[in-house]
Design an enzyme around this catalytic site. Structure first.
Site, mmCIF file in Angstrom:
data_model
loop_
_atom_site.group_PDB
_atom_site.id
_atom_site.type_symbol
_atom_site.label_atom_id
_atom_site.label_comp_id
_atom_site.label_asym_id
_atom_site.label_seq_id
_atom_site.Cartn_x
_atom_site.Cartn_y
_atom_site.Cartn_z
ATOM 1 N N SER A 233 0.833 -1.193 0.000
ATOM 2 C CA SER A 233 0.000 0.000 0.000
ATOM 3 C C SER A 233 0.871 1.248 0.000
ATOM 4 O O SER A 233 1.748 1.404 -0.848
ATOM 5 C CB SER A 233 -0.947 -0.045 1.209
ATOM 6 O OG SER A 233 -1.988 0.898 1.083
ATOM 7 N N HIS B 82 -4.076 -6.020 -0.982
ATOM 8 C CA HIS B 82 -4.888 -5.663 0.180
ATOM 9 C C HIS B 82 -5.893 -6.738 0.602
ATOM 10 O O HIS B 82 -6.381 -6.701 1.729
ATOM 11 C CB HIS B 82 -5.656 -4.367 -0.095
ATOM 12 C CG HIS B 82 -4.798 -3.142 -0.037
ATOM 13 N ND1 HIS B 82 -3.980 -2.760 -1.078
ATOM 14 C CD2 HIS B 82 -4.629 -2.207 0.937
ATOM 15 C CE1 HIS B 82 -3.353 -1.643 -0.762
ATOM 16 N NE2 HIS B 82 -3.722 -1.283 0.456
ATOM 17 N N GLU C 243 -1.588 -2.457 -8.242
ATOM 18 C CA GLU C 243 -2.733 -2.764 -7.382
ATOM 19 C C GLU C 243 -3.218 -1.502 -6.691
ATOM 20 O O GLU C 243 -2.507 -0.498 -6.639
ATOM 21 C CB GLU C 243 -2.361 -3.838 -6.352
ATOM 22 C CG GLU C 243 -1.430 -3.400 -5.256
ATOM 23 C CD GLU C 243 -2.141 -2.872 -4.019
ATOM 24 O OE1 GLU C 243 -3.337 -3.172 -3.824
ATOM 25 O OE2 GLU C 243 -1.501 -2.140 -3.247
#
Length: 331
Positions: free
Chosen positions: A110, A301, A233
């Site tokens: 992330s 995630h 992502e």
């Protein structure tokens, strides 16, 4: 390069963005307990238990927390508590020389993409897109058992290379039970998706696209090379934001150099009623440049999570839905 973890080895923990040890204390403690149960010693950074509203500290304070762990000769691996939004503000203050002189297994996902790619760009030392303490290891069974199994295979056990990345049988992006378990999550039968057929082998590079937006084009972003395989992502974005971010990559010429693309599962994606998936938006941006694309891969995630080696060669066979790690990161 690195050596496998053994019981008793020390893992450093830091908070590059959100103050997880405060706002998600129950989940953070669960994650620590799981790592302790694996036999590891944990060294928490100086910002543990501290909060400055949306972050754990100022950019310099957060950088110094990580720098202290980078400089500690007894630490073999460093994990973040979780991500957030502002890790890019740390980049001017990181001790890249310490990481160069004494490499450690650095893992995160992330918002930690900024730190991973910056340290790789400045040193050439591979880093790993993978689990964090609270958001990943703090997950409940049974899904966390798969994540733990993959973690042990990659960083504790003696791997045989080439290594074929497994596909977990189930997955979820259900946000229930973040802090305390109240009900069972929805589990989905798993499947990766071949968007465009083909085979490619190259250096894996990438991470969270929304985070890349905050430092692409700077000296902290790696130079994309011909033949690179992109890992892309995101989480909790609308299709409008996904389009904006993919267009950014296109305008930086990144798609022109890539040989293949791995799209991670997009947690809590909102198609705004279009019925279109992130790979549909990606295909628009590719303008007929039909690279091999494998989508819905479990490396970000959603749960379970399998770590990916950034900066090392991987082979992607999208037709047979196979990802192979080609280079050994253990010396």
């Amino acid at each position: 390069m690195f050596s496998p973890l053994n019981k008793g080895d020390t893992i450093g923990i830091y908070s590059p963005s959100k103050p997880a040890s405060v706002i998600a204390q129950a989940r953070y403690e669960r994650g620590k307990a799981r790592l302790h149960a694996l036999g590891f010693t944990l060294k928490e950074g100086v910002l543990t238990g501290k909060s400055d509203f949306y972050r754990s500290g100022t950019p310099k304070e957060r950088a110094e927390e990580l720098n202290a762990l980078l400089r500690d000769p007894n630490i073999k691996m460093i994990l973040p508590t979780m991500g957030g939004t502002n890790a890019n503000s740390m980049l001017p203050y990181l001790d890249y020389e310490a990481f160069q002189q004494h490499p450690k297994i650095l893992i995160g996902l992330s918002d930690v993409t900024a730190i991973l790619l910056a340290l790789y760009a400045k040193t050439g030392i591979p880093v790993f897109y993978g689990p964090s303490v609270a958001s990943t290891f703090g997950e409940f069974p049974p899904l966390v058992h798969y994540t733990e199994q993959y973690f042990k295979e990659l960083f504790v056990d003696s791997l045989t290379f080439p290594y074929v990345m497994p596909m977990p049988p189930i997955w979820t992006d259900d946000r229930l039970n973040w802090l305390e378990k109240t009900t069972e999550k929805t589990h989905h039968r798993n499947s990766w998706i071949t968007v465009e057929h083909g085979v490619a082998e190259g250096r894996l590079i990438g991470g969270n696209v929304n985070t890349m937006y905050g430092f692409i084009g700077t000296p902290y972003f790696p130079q994309i090379e011909e033949g690179d395989i992109l890992l892309l992502e995101d989480t909790s974005k609308t299709i409008a934001v996904v389009e904006k971010n993919f267009a950014m990559l296109k305008m930086h010429g990144i798609f022109d150099k890539a040989s293949a693309i791995i799209l991670g599962k997009h947690e809590q994606y909102d198609d705004l009623g279009t019925g279109r998936q992130p790979y549909d938006v990606l295909l628009e941006q590719l303008d007929g440049n039909l690279l091999p694309i494998l989508a819905e891969v479990d490396c970000c995630h959603t749960h379970p999570l399998h770590a990916m080696p950034l900066g090392l060669r991987v082979r992607v066979d999208t037709t047979n839905k196979r990802i192979t790690f080609m280079e050994n990161w253990f010396s």
